[in-house]
Design a protein around this motif. Structure first.
Motif, PDB file in Angstrom:
ATOM      1  N   GLU A 101       0.813  -1.222   0.000  1.00 31.80           N
ATOM      2  CA  GLU A 101       0.000   0.000   0.000  1.00 31.80           C
ATOM      3  C   GLU A 101       0.846   1.271   0.000  1.00 31.80           C
ATOM      4  OE1 GLU A 101      -3.400   0.020  -0.591  1.00 31.80           O
ATOM      5  OE2 GLU A 101      -2.756  -2.035  -0.972  1.00 31.80           O
ATOM      6  N   GLY A 102       2.015   1.233   0.602  1.00 30.32           N
ATOM      7  CA  GLY A 102       2.896   2.399   0.566  1.00 30.32           C
ATOM      8  C   GLY A 102       3.338   2.711  -0.851  1.00 30.32           C
ATOM      9  N   TRP A 103       3.717   1.679  -1.578  1.00 27.71           N
ATOM     10  CA  TRP A 103       4.137   1.850  -2.970  1.00 27.71           C
ATOM     11  C   TRP A 103       2.979   2.317  -3.841  1.00 27.71           C
ATOM     12  CZ3 TRP A 103       9.206   1.766  -3.731  1.00 27.71           C
ATOM     13  CH2 TRP A 103      10.005   1.079  -2.799  1.00 27.71           C
ATOM     14  N   HIS A 104       1.800   1.733  -3.597  1.00 28.02           N
ATOM     15  CA  HIS A 104       0.628   2.116  -4.389  1.00 28.02           C
ATOM     16  C   HIS A 104       0.244   3.573  -4.125  1.00 28.02           C
ATOM     17  CE1 HIS A 104      -3.830   2.022  -5.307  1.00 28.02           C
ATOM     18  NE2 HIS A 104      -3.241   1.866  -6.471  1.00 28.02           N
ATOM     19  N   GLY A 105       0.264   3.963  -2.862  1.00 28.89           N
ATOM     20  CA  GLY A 105      -0.062   5.353  -2.536  1.00 28.89           C
ATOM     21  C   GLY A 105       0.916   6.326  -3.172  1.00 28.89           C
ATOM     22  N   ARG A 106       2.201   5.982  -3.102  1.00 23.59           N
ATOM     23  CA  ARG A 106       3.192   6.880  -3.693  1.00 23.59           C
ATOM     24  C   ARG A 106       3.046   6.930  -5.211  1.00 23.59           C
ATOM     25  NH1 ARG A 106       9.606   6.456  -2.575  1.00 23.59           N
ATOM     26  NH2 ARG A 106       9.438   4.872  -4.184  1.00 23.59           N
ATOM     27  N   ALA A 107       2.686   5.812  -5.834  1.00 23.59           N
ATOM     28  CA  ALA A 107       2.448   5.814  -7.287  1.00 23.59           C
ATOM     29  C   ALA A 107       1.312   6.770  -7.626  1.00 23.59           C
ATOM     30  CB  ALA A 107       2.116   4.395  -7.766  1.00 23.59           C
ATOM     31  N   TYR A 116       5.216  10.380 -14.340  1.00 25.52           N
ATOM     32  CA  TYR A 116       4.709   9.092 -14.777  1.00 25.52           C
ATOM     33  C   TYR A 116       5.734   7.969 -14.681  1.00 25.52           C
ATOM     34  CZ  TYR A 116       0.899  11.987 -16.522  1.00 25.52           C
ATOM     35  OH  TYR A 116      -0.141  12.876 -16.619  1.00 25.52           O
ATOM     36  N   GLY A 117       6.983   8.257 -14.951  1.00 27.67           N
ATOM     37  CA  GLY A 117       8.021   7.229 -14.833  1.00 27.67           C
ATOM     38  C   GLY A 117       8.143   6.722 -13.402  1.00 27.67           C
ATOM     39  N   LEU A 118       8.116   7.646 -12.441  1.00 25.70           N
ATOM     40  CA  LEU A 118       8.190   7.254 -11.029  1.00 25.70           C
ATOM     41  C   LEU A 118       6.921   6.517 -10.609  1.00 25.70           C
ATOM     42  CD1 LEU A 118       9.792  10.529  -9.632  1.00 25.70           C
ATOM     43  CD2 LEU A 118      10.906   8.302  -9.936  1.00 25.70           C
ATOM     44  N   ALA A 119       5.784   6.954 -11.113  1.00 24.76           N
ATOM     45  CA  ALA A 119       4.525   6.259 -10.814  1.00 24.76           C
ATOM     46  C   ALA A 119       4.572   4.832 -11.348  1.00 24.76           C
ATOM     47  CB  ALA A 119       3.347   7.020 -11.412  1.00 24.76           C
ATOM     48  N   LEU A 120       5.070   4.674 -12.564  1.00 21.41           N
ATOM     49  CA  LEU A 120       5.172   3.352 -13.166  1.00 21.41           C
ATOM     50  C   LEU A 120       6.083   2.440 -12.344  1.00 21.41           C
ATOM     51  CD1 LEU A 120       4.476   1.476 -15.505  1.00 21.41           C
ATOM     52  CD2 LEU A 120       6.378   2.472 -16.783  1.00 21.41           C
ATOM     53  N   ALA A 121       7.212   2.957 -11.892  1.00 17.15           N
ATOM     54  CA  ALA A 121       8.134   2.156 -11.077  1.00 17.15           C
ATOM     55  C   ALA A 121       7.463   1.700  -9.778  1.00 17.15           C
ATOM     56  CB  ALA A 121       9.396   2.958 -10.766  1.00 17.15           C
ATOM     57  N   ASP A 122       6.707   2.586  -9.145  1.00 12.99           N
ATOM     58  CA  ASP A 122       6.035   2.215  -7.897  1.00 12.99           C
ATOM     59  C   ASP A 122       4.869   1.259  -8.137  1.00 12.99           C
ATOM     60  OD1 ASP A 122       7.864   3.620  -6.431  1.00 12.99           O
ATOM     61  OD2 ASP A 122       6.471   5.170  -5.747  1.00 12.99           O
ATOM     62  N   ALA A 142      -4.519   3.038 -16.494  1.00 13.16           N
ATOM     63  CA  ALA A 142      -4.787   4.469 -16.685  1.00 13.16           C
ATOM     64  C   ALA A 142      -3.510   5.209 -17.078  1.00 13.16           C
ATOM     65  CB  ALA A 142      -5.383   5.063 -15.412  1.00 13.16           C
ATOM     66  N   LEU A 143      -2.400   4.841 -16.471  1.00  6.05           N
ATOM     67  CA  LEU A 143      -1.122   5.462 -16.797  1.00  6.05           C
ATOM     68  C   LEU A 143      -0.724   5.150 -18.237  1.00  6.05           C
ATOM     69  CD1 LEU A 143       1.438   6.996 -15.978  1.00  6.05           C
ATOM     70  CD2 LEU A 143       2.317   4.870 -15.032  1.00  6.05           C
ATOM     71  N   LEU A 144      -0.891   3.905 -18.645  1.00 10.11           N
ATOM     72  CA  LEU A 144      -0.573   3.536 -20.024  1.00 10.11           C
ATOM     73  C   LEU A 144      -1.462   4.274 -21.017  1.00 10.11           C
ATOM     74  CD1 LEU A 144      -0.039  -0.280 -19.449  1.00 10.11           C
ATOM     75  CD2 LEU A 144       1.724   1.387 -20.120  1.00 10.11           C
ATOM     76  N   GLU A 145      -2.710   4.458 -20.641  1.00  8.78           N
ATOM     77  CA  GLU A 145      -3.617   5.222 -21.495  1.00  8.78           C
ATOM     78  C   GLU A 145      -3.158   6.680 -21.575  1.00  8.78           C
ATOM     79  OE1 GLU A 145      -8.419   5.657 -22.186  1.00  8.78           O
ATOM     80  OE2 GLU A 145      -7.713   4.601 -20.403  1.00  8.78           O
ATOM     81  N   GLN A 146      -2.742   7.238 -20.451  1.00 11.55           N
ATOM     82  CA  GLN A 146      -2.243   8.621 -20.404  1.00 11.55           C
ATOM     83  C   GLN A 146      -0.999   8.779 -21.277  1.00 11.55           C
ATOM     84  OE1 GLN A 146      -3.753  11.095 -18.712  1.00 11.55           O
ATOM     85  NE2 GLN A 146      -2.240  12.625 -19.235  1.00 11.55           N
ATOM     86  N   LEU A 147      -0.179   7.731 -21.322  1.00 13.72           N
ATOM     87  CA  LEU A 147       1.054   7.751 -22.123  1.00 13.72           C
ATOM     88  C   LEU A 147       0.792   7.407 -23.592  1.00 13.72           C
ATOM     89  CD1 LEU A 147       3.473   6.021 -19.596  1.00 13.72           C
ATOM     90  CD2 LEU A 147       3.370   8.459 -20.194  1.00 13.72           C
TER      91      LEU A 147
END
Length: 186
Positions: A101-107, A116-122, A142-147
């Motif tokens: 959940e920490g990683w998901h929240g930070r993403a 977006y790159g940092l979000a993808l890594a998390d 959603a991120l892939l759609e945004q990209l």
């Protein structure tokens, strides 16, 4: 010399129960897997409640300090204070690196900042820790759609729908992306 009969079965069973039930997350993980199974056949209103129950179980870290950092991060996200949310979730991932959940929240916070790159890594780290994390799969789609990667986004939404078939936003996204990804039918 009197021989005592020792019954090991009850003693071993009691010890095993103490060891396994005493482990944090044992009952919860079993409950989550059962809930994930129920989620696959649930219809919309019930599915949303089951999903919420799963998310509540996933957010129980077993640590008061981790729970506090999670709460602060979530509050910052709700206030759209994304940089502050990144700080709280970064402290959480440092404190509890195996807590998805920490990683998901930070993403989610990085996504809000447009990083977006940092979000993808998390999101990748979240899914490495919890491959069934439907929130992270949705975030990835959603991120892939945004990209502007509609084929990859479509595939991620399909994966999500295998776990959570009643996910309304994923169903909407599939309907929106399908014509461009699979072509128009004549």
């Amino acid at each position: 010399m009197m021989k005592r009969k020792v019954y090991l079965k009850p003693a071993v069973a009691a010890l095993a129960a103490l060891l396994t039930l005493g482990q944090p997350g044992f009952a919860e993980s079993r409950d989550v897997s059962e809930l994930l199974t129920e989620l696959q056949s649930a219809k919309a209103p019930e599915a949303q409640q089951i999903a919420r129950d799963i998310e509540i179980r996933w957010s129980a870290s077993g640590s008061a300090s981790a729970n506090l950092l999670l709460k602060r991060g979530e509050d910052a996200l709700e206030a759209r204070a994304f940089a502050k949310a990144v700080e709280h979730f970064s402290a959480l991932t440092d404190h509890a690196p195996d807590f998805a959940e920490g990683w998901h929240g930070r993403a989610r916070a990085f996504f809000g900042l447009g990083a977006y790159g940092l979000a993808l890594a998390d999101l990748r780290q979240t899914l490495a820790l919890n491959p069934s994390h439907f929130g992270a799969i949705y975030g990835l789609a959603a991120l892939l759609e945004q990209l502007d990667k509609p084929e990859d986004a479509y595939a991620a939404y399909k994966i999500l729908l295998n776990l959570y078939p009643a996910h309304e936003k994923a169903l909407e996204a599939i309907a929106r992306l399908e014509p461009s990804v699979t072509g128009t039918k004549l």
